[in-house]
Design a protein around this motif. Structure first.
Motif, PDB file in Angstrom:
ATOM      1  N   ARG A  64     -10.397  47.150 -57.596  1.00 56.64           N
ATOM      2  CA  ARG A  64     -10.306  48.047 -56.444  1.00 56.64           C
ATOM      3  C   ARG A  64      -8.932  48.675 -56.415  1.00 56.64           C
ATOM      4  N   LYS A  83      -7.782  53.234 -39.468  1.00 60.49           N
ATOM      5  CA  LYS A  83      -8.151  51.889 -39.053  1.00 60.49           C
ATOM      6  C   LYS A  83      -8.443  51.788 -37.566  1.00 60.49           C
ATOM      7  N   HIS A 116      -0.849  43.426 -42.681  1.00 58.33           N
ATOM      8  CA  HIS A 116      -1.003  44.171 -41.429  1.00 58.33           C
ATOM      9  C   HIS A 116      -0.970  43.239 -40.236  1.00 58.33           C
ATOM     10  N   HIS A 118       5.107  43.925 -44.917  1.00 58.57           N
ATOM     11  CA  HIS A 118       4.562  45.238 -45.288  1.00 58.57           C
ATOM     12  C   HIS A 118       5.645  46.252 -45.617  1.00 58.57           C
ATOM     13  N   MET A 124      -2.303  42.454 -51.981  1.00 58.90           N
ATOM     14  CA  MET A 124      -2.120  43.912 -51.982  1.00 58.90           C
ATOM     15  C   MET A 124      -0.904  44.233 -52.847  1.00 58.90           C
ATOM     16  N   ILE A 134      -8.977  55.375 -44.931  1.00 56.36           N
ATOM     17  CA  ILE A 134      -9.673  55.200 -43.649  1.00 56.36           C
ATOM     18  C   ILE A 134      -8.640  55.237 -42.538  1.00 56.36           C
ATOM     19  N   HIS A 147      -1.558  56.292 -49.618  1.00 55.29           N
ATOM     20  CA  HIS A 147      -1.305  56.959 -48.343  1.00 55.29           C
ATOM     21  C   HIS A 147      -2.535  56.864 -47.460  1.00 55.29           C
ATOM     22  N   GLY A 194      -7.818  46.326 -42.539  1.00 60.81           N
ATOM     23  CA  GLY A 194      -7.960  47.413 -43.510  1.00 60.81           C
ATOM     24  C   GLY A 194      -8.956  47.052 -44.587  1.00 60.81           C
ATOM     25  N   HIS A 195      -8.983  47.895 -45.631  1.00 53.67           N
ATOM     26  CA  HIS A 195      -9.911  47.636 -46.749  1.00 53.67           C
ATOM     27  C   HIS A 195      -9.666  46.257 -47.354  1.00 53.67           C
ATOM     28  N   THR A 196      -8.401  45.925 -47.550  1.00 52.70           N
ATOM     29  CA  THR A 196      -8.061  44.709 -48.305  1.00 52.70           C
ATOM     30  C   THR A 196      -8.763  43.484 -47.742  1.00 52.70           C
TER      31      THR A 196
HETATM   32  N1  LIG Z   1      -0.789  49.113 -46.329  1.00 49.26           N
HETATM   33  C1  LIG Z   1      -1.346  50.196 -47.082  1.00 49.26           C
HETATM   34  C2  LIG Z   1      -0.496  51.422 -47.081  1.00 49.26           C
HETATM   35  O1  LIG Z   1       0.277  51.591 -46.144  1.00 49.26           O
HETATM   36  O2  LIG Z   1      -0.677  52.207 -48.009  1.00 49.26           O
HETATM   37  C3  LIG Z   1      -2.659  50.606 -46.534  1.00 49.26           C
HETATM   38  O3  LIG Z   1      -2.683  50.458 -45.148  1.00 49.26           O
HETATM   39  C4  LIG Z   1      -3.732  49.976 -47.289  1.00 49.26           C
HETATM   40  O4  LIG Z   1      -4.533  49.198 -46.535  1.00 49.26           O
HETATM   41  P1  LIG Z   1      -5.997  48.886 -47.034  1.00 49.26           P
HETATM   42  O5  LIG Z   1      -6.082  49.276 -48.497  1.00 49.26           O
HETATM   43  O6  LIG Z   1      -6.113  47.407 -46.846  1.00 49.26           O
HETATM   44  O7  LIG Z   1      -6.910  49.693 -46.172  1.00 49.26           O
END
Ligand SMILES: N[C@H](C(=O)O)[C@H](O)COP(=O)(O)O
Ligand SMILES: NC(=O)c1ccc[n+]([C@@H]2O[C@H](COP(=O)([O-])OP(=O)(O)OC[C@H]3O[C@@H](n4cnc5c(N)ncnc54)[C@H](O)[C@@H]3O)[C@@H](O)[C@H]2O)c1
Length: 323
Positions: A286, A116, A160, A260, A145, A114, A291, A129-131
């Motif tokens: 999940r 964001k 994030h 991160h 994550m 996605i 990327h 984000g999804h998480t």
């Molecule tokens: N931090 C992850 C990355 O850089 O790959 C990515 O933004 C995932 O975020 P979500 O799965 O929470 O959307």
């Protein structure tokens, strides 16, 4: 008996997601059953897709056809060009997939990338984000994550948030829960009976004994000592700059990092094409490619599907399948 099909949410239509879904189906054939949740009109021209009403039918679709759970979007896909009016449907696709996984009608949710900022501006999406969104949907306070590949597993304790907010966000409770959830995930999903975790310091040289910042000596080290006394196999706090070379990686099963990029730079440097984002601590499986939407190459037919293929394979194995 094979797991139920995986729900694959479409992600940002302007990104490479639609192309990755088709390429993943071509790569996996019938070895991993999944259904793509999205608008069939957004798939690349000439895609052989099979629209289904129930995700359970995905396993019966011809191997050369992409099973699709249709979700109509307003307007066509324009590769590389975000369209705010489509944002709400991007979120809906994730929600549908999460519901299917929560109800065990899907064995897992795999999410295509996605954008964001587009979701925040186009749909008032209030999550980083999804998480965080999936944790909220599942009613779970804390999830982890993890980015995982054959070469390395890393977990950022903070995700994030602005770098400026990291020091004040790093507290004993956050680190304790992150380490415990990671430990459980390594045991349950990666078959590691006694996980070894290496913990990075926050500051250069892990604080140089308190000479460069206070977080390493006052927060991280005392927590690790307490958890080691509980029986956890933990090392650190380590200088992060010597935690990721080959010899160091051989000494742990996952590295717990403080923020991160401290976690994601090494894995995306070492194994970008096969890294998988897996959320630990949810009541369902999940995964996601490691990327993003890659707007700069969307629609050009050059996106590498490997991370998406690995994400689907990992979800399938986590669900008890073999691939
Ligand atoms: N931090 C992850 C990355 O850089 O790959 C990515 O933004 C995932 O975020 P979500 O799965 O929470 O959307
Ligand atoms: N899992 C996710 O949903 C996820 C993960 C990371 C970033 N994002 C989002 O994606 C958007 C763009 O983020 P970004 O530009 O930082 O990262 P990005 O991963 O989208 O792109 C970074 C670079 O890597 C290239 N790239 C990415 N995936 C590729 C693939 N499969 N094959 C070939 N090249 C590929 C892109 O072309 C680009 O040059 C942002 O909104 C970000 O939040 C989402």
């Amino acid at each position: 008996m094979s797991p139920a099909p995986i729900a694959l949410s479409c992600g940002e239509p302007a990104g490479i997601g639609p192309e990755l879904a088709v390429a993943a189906r071509e790569a996996l054939g019938s070895s991993v059953a999944f259904a793509w949740i999205g608008d069939p009109d957004h798939l690349p021209e000439g895609t052989n897709c099979s629209v289904i009403d129930d995700i359970g039918d995905a396993a019966d679709v011809a191997p050369d056809a992409l099973p699709v759970l249709p979700l109509a979007f307003p307007g066509p896909r324009v590769p590389g060009t975000l369209q705010p009016m489509q944002a709400a449907k991007v979120v809906e696709a994730i929600s549908i997939g999460a519901s299917l996984a929560s109800e065990a009608r899907a064995s897992a949710l795999c999410t295509l990338p996605i954008h964001k900022k587009a979701l925040a501006e186009g749909a008032g999406f209030a999550f980083p984000g999804h998480t965080e969104y999936l944790a909220s949907l599942a009613g779970v306070d804390h999830v982890v994550m993890m980015l995982a590949s054959e070469m390395l597993r890393v977990v950022p304790a903070t995700i994030h948030i602005p770098i400026a907010d990291v020091p004040r966000s790093l507290d004993t409770t956050l680190l304790d829960r992150t380490i415990r959830i990671t430990h459980e995930g390594l045991r349950r999903h990666f078959g590691i009976d006694a996980p070894r975790m290496a913990v990075a310091g926050l500051n250069p040289h892990a604080g140089e004994g308190g000479k460069i910042g206070r977080e390493d000596t006052e927060i991280i080290a005392p927590l690790l000592e307490r958890l080691r006394n509980e029986g956890f196999k933990l090392s650190g706090p380590h200088s992060a700059d010597t935690l990721f070379h080959a010899a160091a990686r051989a000494r742990y099963d996952a590295a717990i990092c403080m923020y991160h990029d401290q976690a994601l730079i090494p894995i995306k440097t070492l194994d970008f094409d096969r890294g998988v984002n897996v959320t630990l601590g949810l009541p369902f499986i999940r995964t996601s490619p490691d990327h993003g939407t890659a707007l700069d190459i969307a629609g050009q037919g050059v996106a590498n599907p490997s991370s998406t293929v690995e994400a689907l394979k990992l979800a399938w194995r986590m669900a008890g399948g073999t691939v």
